[in-house]
Scaffold this motif. Structure first.
Motif, PDB file in Angstrom:
ATOM      1  N   ALA A 147       0.839  -1.207   0.000  1.00  0.00           N
ATOM      2  CA  ALA A 147       0.000   0.000   0.000  1.00  0.00           C
ATOM      3  C   ALA A 147       0.875   1.258   0.000  1.00  0.00           C
ATOM      4  O   ALA A 147       0.577   2.232  -0.707  1.00  0.00           O
ATOM      5  CB  ALA A 147      -0.919  -0.017   1.211  1.00  0.00           C
ATOM      6  N   ASN A 148       1.958   1.225   0.771  1.00  0.00           N
ATOM      7  CA  ASN A 148       2.858   2.390   0.797  1.00  0.00           C
ATOM      8  C   ASN A 148       3.478   2.641  -0.577  1.00  0.00           C
ATOM      9  O   ASN A 148       3.564   3.774  -1.039  1.00  0.00           O
ATOM     10  CB  ASN A 148       3.980   2.172   1.819  1.00  0.00           C
ATOM     11  N   ARG A 149       3.884   1.555  -1.234  1.00  0.00           N
ATOM     12  CA  ARG A 149       4.489   1.697  -2.572  1.00  0.00           C
ATOM     13  C   ARG A 149       3.474   2.238  -3.566  1.00  0.00           C
ATOM     14  O   ARG A 149       3.791   3.118  -4.377  1.00  0.00           O
ATOM     15  CB  ARG A 149       4.971   0.339  -3.071  1.00  0.00           C
ATOM     16  N   ARG A 150       2.242   1.701  -3.511  1.00  0.00           N
ATOM     17  CA  ARG A 150       1.224   2.141  -4.478  1.00  0.00           C
ATOM     18  C   ARG A 150       0.844   3.595  -4.233  1.00  0.00           C
ATOM     19  O   ARG A 150       0.563   4.341  -5.165  1.00  0.00           O
ATOM     20  CB  ARG A 150       0.012   1.200  -4.393  1.00  0.00           C
ATOM     21  N   GLN A 151       0.888   4.024  -2.951  1.00  0.00           N
ATOM     22  CA  GLN A 151       0.602   5.434  -2.640  1.00  0.00           C
ATOM     23  C   GLN A 151       1.644   6.323  -3.333  1.00  0.00           C
ATOM     24  O   GLN A 151       1.299   7.345  -3.927  1.00  0.00           O
ATOM     25  CB  GLN A 151       0.614   5.627  -1.116  1.00  0.00           C
ATOM     26  N   LEU A 152       2.905   5.917  -3.269  1.00  0.00           N
ATOM     27  CA  LEU A 152       3.962   6.704  -3.931  1.00  0.00           C
ATOM     28  C   LEU A 152       3.746   6.720  -5.443  1.00  0.00           C
ATOM     29  O   LEU A 152       3.881   7.759  -6.098  1.00  0.00           O
ATOM     30  CB  LEU A 152       5.352   6.138  -3.594  1.00  0.00           C
ATOM     31  N   ASP A 153       3.381   5.541  -6.004  1.00  0.00           N
ATOM     32  CA  ASP A 153       3.092   5.467  -7.451  1.00  0.00           C
ATOM     33  C   ASP A 153       1.973   6.449  -7.787  1.00  0.00           C
ATOM     34  O   ASP A 153       2.058   7.195  -8.769  1.00  0.00           O
ATOM     35  CB  ASP A 153       2.575   4.066  -7.854  1.00  0.00           C
TER      36      ASP A 153
END
Ligand SMILES: Nc1ncnc2c1ncn2[C@@H]1O[C@H](COP(=O)(O)OP(=O)(O)O)[C@@H](O)[C@H]1O
Ligand SMILES: Nc1ccn([C@@H]2O[C@H](COP(=O)(O)OP(=O)(O)O)[C@@H](O)[C@H]2O)c(=O)n1
Length: 217
Positions: A147-153
């Motif tokens: 979820a953290n990675r997708r938020q950055l994306d």
């Protein structure tokens, strides 16, 4: 040189596309993101007044263009960025659960891998699309990290989201993908699991390049 196919499967935002792209570039192989193909059909489905999948697929024209990664064209229009938006993500698992959609795309993907030399990422690549792939990876990461990675994306793409909402959405989509009737997301018996939680992109790429070099010998 020997030619191989590499299948990379796993849940949402585990890092499959990022790593598949790097592995393909390093080995001079063709990179194919099959999730983008399901997303393209989802866009066509949302745009169409006719919700019959068989009829929709008769007129569908999806093209993948290699371009420092992969661009996706639907009837000639570049939809690469458009298919990352929330309305597509919310509906893609439903569209991908349809038998007609899966047979249509699996056939297309199998044609692409027939001559080998492909790194393909998705949900059913090692189990259904290329069951005889020389190397199969099952990539996972904790839902928090995904979820953290997708938020950055999403921030980079200007797509509205929060980490809390993404955590729920990702878990829900994984559940749908893992429990659908036709070729659900599951680890192939001969796939090697890699947990990317807390690992760098460079580390994960290096692990897979090492596994691939053993197969290329
Ligand atoms: N170790 C890692 N492996 C892969 N991706 C990572 C890693 N660390 C951070 N990331 C980031 O996580 C995101 C993963 O997204 P993506 O490759 O689209 O995943 P998937 O294709 O599985 O949905 C990318 O923004 C990528 O830069
Ligand atoms: N081989 C594949 C690839 C994707 N899909 C479907 O397509 C959706 C989007 O895939 P994706 O790889 O673009 O998803 P992200 O993990 O990048 O968000 C998945 O949630 C699945 O429902 C599938 O069913 N089979």
């Amino acid at each position: 040189m020997k030619k191989i196919n590499i299948a990379i499967d796993g849940p949402a935002a585990a890092g499959k596309s990022t790593i598949a792209k790097k592995v393909a570039a390093a080995l001079d192989m063709v990179y194919v993101d099959t999730g983008a193909m399901y997303r393209a059909i989802t866009l066509a489905y949302l745009k169409s007044d006719d919700k019959d999948f068989e009829r929709l697929l008769q007129d569908i024209d999806i093209r993948l263009v290699a371009d420092n990664g992969q661009r996706v064209l639907l009837s000639g229009e570049d939809i690469t960025e458009r298919i990352r938006e929330n309305d597509i993500t919310e509906n893609v698992s439903y569209v991908a659960s349809q038998g007609a959609v899966r047979s249509f795309l699996v056939e297309l993907q199998q044609q692409m891998t027939r001559d080998k030399g492909v790194v393909m990422d998705g949900r059913d690549i090692g189990t259904t699309v290329i069951p005889d792939a020389e190397l199969k990876i099952y990539m996972v990461a904790s839902v928090e990290e995904r979820a953290n990675r997708r938020q950055l994306d999403n921030e980079a793409r200007g797509i509205e989201s929060t980490v809390e909402q993404l955590k729920e959405d990702i878990a829900h989509r994984d559940h749908l993908d893992m429990t659908r009737e036709i070729s659900p997301l599951t680890q192939a018996g001969d796939a090697i699991e890699i947990d990317t939680t807390g690992r760098s992109i460079e580390d994960v790429t290096a692990i897979i390049l090492k596994l691939a070099s053993d197969k290329l010998e």
